[in-house]
Enzyme design. Sequence first.
Site, PDB file in Angstrom:
ATOM      1  N   ASP A 167      76.687  13.002 -22.970  1.00  0.00           N
ATOM      2  CA  ASP A 167      77.086  13.141 -24.368  1.00  0.00           C
ATOM      3  C   ASP A 167      76.202  14.119 -25.117  1.00  0.00           C
ATOM      4  O   ASP A 167      75.116  14.491 -24.670  1.00  0.00           O
ATOM      5  CB  ASP A 167      77.069  11.783 -25.069  1.00  0.00           C
ATOM      6  CG  ASP A 167      75.671  11.157 -25.092  1.00  0.00           C
ATOM      7  OD1 ASP A 167      75.031  11.114 -24.031  1.00  0.00           O
ATOM      8  OD2 ASP A 167      75.215  10.716 -26.171  1.00  0.00           O
ATOM      9  N   GLU A 234      73.515   8.468 -24.897  1.00  0.00           N
ATOM     10  CA  GLU A 234      72.073   8.581 -25.137  1.00  0.00           C
ATOM     11  C   GLU A 234      71.775   8.937 -26.578  1.00  0.00           C
ATOM     12  O   GLU A 234      70.791   8.469 -27.150  1.00  0.00           O
ATOM     13  CB  GLU A 234      71.485   9.644 -24.194  1.00  0.00           C
ATOM     14  CG  GLU A 234      69.956   9.678 -24.158  1.00  0.00           C
ATOM     15  CD  GLU A 234      69.335  10.581 -25.222  1.00  0.00           C
ATOM     16  OE1 GLU A 234      68.118  10.501 -25.450  1.00  0.00           O
ATOM     17  OE2 GLU A 234      70.088  11.361 -25.844  1.00  0.00           O
TER      18      GLU A 234
END
Length: 589
Positions: A167, A234
Site C-alpha cells: 500500500d 502499513e
Amino acid sequence: MEKGISLPVAYTPTPTPASNTRCKSIKTVAKALALGLPLYALYAWHTNQAPVNFASQCVQASPLKPSQNDKLDKAYDFLSTEAFLNASVARLSGAVHVKSESFDDLRAIGEDPRWDVFYDFAAYLEKTFPLIHSKLQVDKVNTHGLLYTWQGSNKDLKPTLLMAHQDTVPVPPETIPAWTHPPWSGEYDGKYIWGRGAGDCKNQLIAIMETVELLLESGWEPKRTILLSFGFDEECSGRQGAAHLSKFIESRYGKDSLAVIVDEGSTFEKTWGTLFAKPGTAEKGYSDIHITVRMTGGHSSIPSDHTSIGVLSELITRIEAEQYRTHLEEDNPYFTQLQCGAAHSPQFSHKLKKLLAHHRHSSSGQQQQHWEACKAKVKPDYLALEAARQGGPAIKYLMQTSQAVDVITGGVKVNALPERVRVTVNNRINIGDTPHVVYERLTKLAAHVAKKHNLSLHAFEHSELEPANSIILTKSDHELLVAPVTPSQVNPHGPATPFSVLAGTTRALYGEEVIVTPGIMTGNTDTRYYWGLTRHIFRWGPGYDPADDDSGLGSIHTINERVSVRGHVNGVKWFWMFLRNMDEVEVEV
C-alpha cells in the site's frame, strides 16, 4: 499491537547520597556550558582520563561476497546491463500504476470496496513474476496479505524473512497539479521513476521479487528457507496486514523462529566527510493523545470570556511552549554512530568527540552516581544537546520524544458557541522514555488550565463519557512501546551475526569506505508485529545511488515522490548477495 513486550529502557540505579558541594559543582558545570564558556568543566572533572578507543566501539565487518559459481555469477552480472535496467523500469513502473492507497477510515475487508485494489496488485505480481508463483508456496493471509515461502533444504536453519508493503499513502487530489509527473504514471525520465509508492516502498517489494525470480531462473536452491511477507495497510498501522501475517508465521514456525528480518527503513547518510550505511536497529515508540474540551454552548452574541476553542488553544500553547528532554541513552543506535564518527570520520566535530569521551567516562564510573543523585535538580545531556544543535531537527528527534499537534476539530456554526472541541497530539517516544512520560506531562499541563477555567479534569480514565465543563485526556489504541534494540555487534574473529552479514554485504557492494552503523527509526514500520519472531530485525533500504543527490527519505509521503533507477538496481544486487551470504555463512542467531 504487541502489548506484552518489555521495553528496553536503560537501568537507572537508586540514587545515592551526594554532598551539597558536589551538587553545587555540577550546577557550576551546567551553568558554564549553558553560557557557552570553554569546556573547562569537562577538563576539570577528567584531566587524567585515558583516551577512548572509539574504533573498538565501531568494528567494521569485512566485505562479504558469495562464493564463486559460474552460472550465478553470470546472472549477477546481468543485473548491471541496460537490458535488466530497462526491464526493471517496466516492472516498477507497472507497480506504481496500481493505485493501492490505504486510508485511516477503511471499513472491514469485504465491506469497503477500497480494499479491492489489492486484488489488482496481487494479479500484477502474479503476471510479472511467473516463476515465483509457480515454484514457491503462496499463502494469502486475511485476503490480501501475501506470504511467499521458498523451502530450504536444511530445516534446521532458521528462515530469512524479507518484508515490504503493497500500500501507499493517499494522494490528496488538490496536490496533483503540483506533481512534475502524474502520481500514478510511473514515469521514467532517464534517472528516476516518479509516482506514489516509487520510494515507499514498491521499489523494495519489486527489488525483492526481482531477486528471487532471477535466482529461481538461475537454478539456485537455498539451504535456508526464505520467506517474503507483504502487508497491505502499513500506512494505517498494519492491523489487517502485518498483524495477521506475523501471527500466521508464528503459528507455522513458533516464537523466536527466524534468523533475520529485513524490512523497509533507513538508508545512507553523508555526514562528517563519511558515507554511513544506517540499517535501523531500533524504532521509537508511538502514542496519540486526544484532548477534548466540553463547555456550555449558547448564542455567540452573548459569549463567555473564553470559549472551548480558546481554552483548548491555551492548552496547546502550553504544550508547545516546552519540549521533552533531549537525552542519548547508550543503547540508542545514534550513540554508536557518534562513536563511529569519532573513529572513522575526518570531519567529526572536536567538541562532540570531547563530549563523547566525557559521556563514556562518566556513564561507567563513580561520577555517574553523583549525577544521578542531583538529576532531580539538573542533569542536561550535553552530548545530546550539542549533537542536536549541530545536526538540526532530523538528529534532535533521534534523541528526544517528539510532540506534534496534528488534528483539531470543533465548532459547527459562526453564531453558536462550540460545545465540544478536540485535538490529537502525536508523540514518538525516545529510547529511555515510556508513554507514561507523555501522560504525566499532559495531565500536569491540563490540570493547570482546568483549574484556571473552573473545569473538571478527567485524565486517562478509560471511560467513553464526556462530562460537561471538563477537559478529557484519552489515548488511542495504537500505542506502541519503544522497539527492542537489535544486536549490532561484529565479531572479527568469532562467528558471523546477522548484523555482520548485512554490514559485510553492504561493504562488498558499495566499498570499504562505507561505514556501517546501526540506525534508529523515528517512524514505525510493519516490524512492530514481528518482535517475537527474532531479535534480529533490520529496517533497511539497501538501494543507493552515489550520483543521486536526492537519496534518502525526503520525497516520500509528499508530492514528486520518486526513486533513482540506479539505486533500485543496486537494491536488487544487495538482496541477491544478502540471500546467498545468509545461505553460505554460519550465522549465530
